[in-house]
Design a protein around this motif. Structure first.
Motif, PDB file in Angstrom:
ATOM      1  N   GLU A 114      39.478  38.658  49.745  1.00 14.95           N
ATOM      2  CA  GLU A 114      39.490  38.691  48.276  1.00 14.95           C
ATOM      3  C   GLU A 114      40.707  39.466  47.764  1.00 14.95           C
ATOM      4  OE1 GLU A 114      36.919  40.728  44.617  1.00 14.95           O
ATOM      5  OE2 GLU A 114      36.080  40.616  46.638  1.00 14.95           O
ATOM      6  N   SER A 118      44.030  38.125  45.533  1.00 20.14           N
ATOM      7  CA  SER A 118      44.435  38.722  44.258  1.00 20.14           C
ATOM      8  C   SER A 118      45.856  39.270  44.293  1.00 20.14           C
ATOM      9  CB  SER A 118      43.474  39.860  43.879  1.00 20.14           C
ATOM     10  OG  SER A 118      42.162  39.384  43.736  1.00 20.14           O
ATOM     11  N   ASN A 119      46.362  39.514  45.495  1.00 21.46           N
ATOM     12  CA  ASN A 119      47.672  40.155  45.621  1.00 21.46           C
ATOM     13  C   ASN A 119      48.660  39.328  46.444  1.00 21.46           C
ATOM     14  OD1 ASN A 119      47.373  43.176  44.537  1.00 21.46           O
ATOM     15  ND2 ASN A 119      45.471  42.610  45.573  1.00 21.46           N
ATOM     16  N   THR A 176      42.656  48.635  47.412  1.00 21.05           N
ATOM     17  CA  THR A 176      43.764  48.217  46.552  1.00 21.05           C
ATOM     18  C   THR A 176      44.641  49.408  46.188  1.00 21.05           C
ATOM     19  OG1 THR A 176      42.520  46.359  45.621  1.00 21.05           O
ATOM     20  CG2 THR A 176      44.392  47.172  44.345  1.00 21.05           C
ATOM     21  N   ASP A 392      40.887  42.645  34.886  1.00 20.42           N
ATOM     22  CA  ASP A 392      41.342  43.119  36.186  1.00 20.42           C
ATOM     23  C   ASP A 392      42.736  42.571  36.466  1.00 20.42           C
ATOM     24  OD1 ASP A 392      41.403  44.288  38.673  1.00 20.42           O
ATOM     25  OD2 ASP A 392      40.308  42.661  39.652  1.00 20.42           O
ATOM     26  N   GLN A 394      45.811  42.597  38.499  1.00 23.35           N
ATOM     27  CA  GLN A 394      46.265  43.058  39.803  1.00 23.35           C
ATOM     28  C   GLN A 394      47.661  42.565  40.149  1.00 23.35           C
ATOM     29  OE1 GLN A 394      44.675  45.130  41.825  1.00 23.35           O
ATOM     30  NE2 GLN A 394      42.875  45.335  40.533  1.00 23.35           N
ATOM     31  N   THR A 398      49.076  37.678  35.267  1.00 17.34           N
ATOM     32  CA  THR A 398      47.638  37.470  35.379  1.00 17.34           C
ATOM     33  C   THR A 398      47.208  36.648  34.178  1.00 17.34           C
ATOM     34  OG1 THR A 398      47.161  39.476  36.642  1.00 17.34           O
ATOM     35  CG2 THR A 398      45.376  38.579  35.308  1.00 17.34           C
ATOM     36  N   SER A 412      39.123  34.450  35.442  1.00 15.41           N
ATOM     37  CA  SER A 412      40.480  34.497  35.985  1.00 15.41           C
ATOM     38  C   SER A 412      40.968  33.095  36.305  1.00 15.41           C
ATOM     39  CB  SER A 412      40.509  35.358  37.248  1.00 15.41           C
ATOM     40  OG  SER A 412      41.791  35.354  37.842  1.00 15.41           O
ATOM     41  N   ASP A 414      43.321  31.055  38.524  1.00 13.90           N
ATOM     42  CA  ASP A 414      44.088  31.207  39.756  1.00 13.90           C
ATOM     43  C   ASP A 414      44.650  29.883  40.249  1.00 13.90           C
ATOM     44  OD1 ASP A 414      43.521  34.005  39.996  1.00 13.90           O
ATOM     45  OD2 ASP A 414      41.508  33.472  40.682  1.00 13.90           O
TER      46      ASP A 414
END
Length: 440
Positions: A114, A118-119, A176, A392, A394, A398, A412, A414
């Motif tokens: 996960e 996100s990164n 994180t 959120d 990150q 975003t 979100s 993505d």
């Protein structure tokens, strides 16, 4: 100011100019040939009101591409040699490597995947569930995660090449933060990707601008980074230091009042928020130490830069207007939390290459929904405004979608960052009357 992204508001760059190798006693055989670039230049328009950013060369596989499938955000490693191979594949980038027991660490693996998702644009991720690999890297019977500094910029005298996450089980927030803290060497390279890492520190950033080509002239980079380290070691936790290519970041030089027309000219600077400090003394260790000390003591007078208007744009070649709504602290609730509208909002940084590549697609998206009063396409400069706690953020950009009458649960986005994919997403998640209609 934005949370950990507020570091963009805490950058500092001191500008020093130097007119020749002889002034510093640099090696006479140092190669100052063409240093390459790879970026087409972004110009001065940071907002959505103008043209695109002038010939960005594309991200390729490292960034997953825009408008297509991104693929896995992590690599799986099958053998011991695969770990070093993974680290060496991109020696200028930090890496996060996990070692897990496939039978007992499924929850930890899920957290790791996960965080990697996100990164994916900020760090490189890999993990192994092979017993011999885990044993070799002292993973014990269960979970262990290491954060590796970029091998190219590690100096054994000053840097620890890796740091182990201090827990046998993974917590998303804690890991994180640990990654953000442990991925910067004492002196690294300023790039489009590393910008975000330096911003997250919340510290002023001292940058030396020169010609950089790590393949053709690695000694040139090492020459300057070694001299920066002599000063940087005294400011750990107070300032961060890097070296940036003056061609890739030419658009920043005027913020400090720097002019570096000759190939051998070097500029050093400190940027703290909108405050820019330049040093006019020739670059050497003693002069750098003196100017950084003066900055820390509050003795320097900054050049203050005014933020560009994200929505209005700069001088536009085609006088094109934009339907993207600029969001700030003062109008966020009014625009984004409007219960009568479905809202897509982008959190961006003006300098972010990914944001710049997204810009024309996002403008077209806003234009397509301009006649639909039930949909708002908005954007916020996350480096200049406070990000609400339920978002959120990150990485940059975003993108979040907030359906009408459901503002407490942002979704979100993505998916692929092209107009049609984002439009389809909005229509699939829209709840306000009118926003689900129209032609795709």
């Amino acid at each position: 100011m934005a949370p950990f992204w507020s570091a963009a508001a805490a950058l500092a760059l001191v500008g020093a100019r130097f007119t020749g190798a002889d002034e510093m006693g640099m090696p006479s055989d140092m190669d100052y040939g063409d240093f390459g670039g790879g970026y087409g230049g972004f110009g001065d328009d940071y907002g959505y009101g103008g043209e695109g950013y002038g010939g960005y060369g594309g991200y390729g596989e490292d960034f997953g591409g825009y408008g297509g499938d991104t693929g896995p955000a992590f690599t799986t490693i099958e053998d011991i040699a695969g770990v070093q191979k993974f680290l060496d594949e991109e020696a200028t980038e930090p890496a996060v490597v996990g070692f897990f027991n496939d039978e007992t660490n499924q929850d930890d693996i899920s957290v790791f995947e996960e965080i990697a998702g996100s990164n994916r644009y900020n760090y490189r991720f890999a993990y192994s569930v092979e017993d011999d690999v885990r044993d070799h890297f002292k993973g014990g019977s269960g979970c262990s995660v290491y954060v590796y500094l970029p091998p190219r910029f590690v100096n054994d005298k000053y840097d620890k090449p890796k740091a182990r996450y201090p827990s046998k089980h993974l917590d998303s927030s804690a890991l994180t933060k640990f990654i953000e803290k442990k991925t910067l060497p004492l002196v690294g390279q300023k790039t489009w990707r590393s910008n975000e890492r330096y911003d997250k520190t919340g510290l002023p950033v001292v940058t030396l601008f020169t010609k950089v080509d790590l393949e053709k002239n690695p000694k040139g980079f090492d020459y300057y980074s070694n001299r920066l380290r002599r000063v940087a070691q005294d400011y750990v936790g107070k300032l961060v230091f890097n070296v940036g290519d003056k061609e890739d970041f030419s658009y920043l030089l005027e913020d400090y009042g720097l002019e570096l027309p000759d190939k051998k000219h070097v500029g050093v600077g400190i940027q703290e928020g909108n405050n820019y400090y330049k040093m006019t003394e020739p670059f050497n260790v003693d002069n750098l130490r003196a100017f950084v000390a003066d900055y820390a003591a509050g003795k320097l007078t900054p050049k203050v830069k005014e933020e560009p208007d994200y929505g209005a744009g700069a001088e536009e070649d085609d006088d094109e207007e934009t339907a993207v709504v600029t969001v700030t602290d003062s109008n966020f609730a009014e625009v984004v939390n409007d219960d009568s509208k479905d809202v897509m909002v982008e959190f961006y940084a003006p300098w972010c290459g990914h944001c710049q590549a997204l810009k024309p697609e996002y403008k077209r998206l806003a234009a397509d929904f301009e006649s639909d009063e039930s949909v708002t396409i908005a954007a916020m400069d996350a480096t200049a405004n406070e990000i609400p706690p339920n978002f959120d953020v990150q990485g940059y950009p975003t993108i979040m979608f907030l359906p009408a009458k459901s503002k407490n649960s942002p979704i979100s986005y993505d998916g692929p960052r092209d107009t049609e994919s984002m439009k389809t997403f909005i229509k699939e998640h829209a709840t306000a009357a009118g926003s689900a209609g129209g032609e795709l």
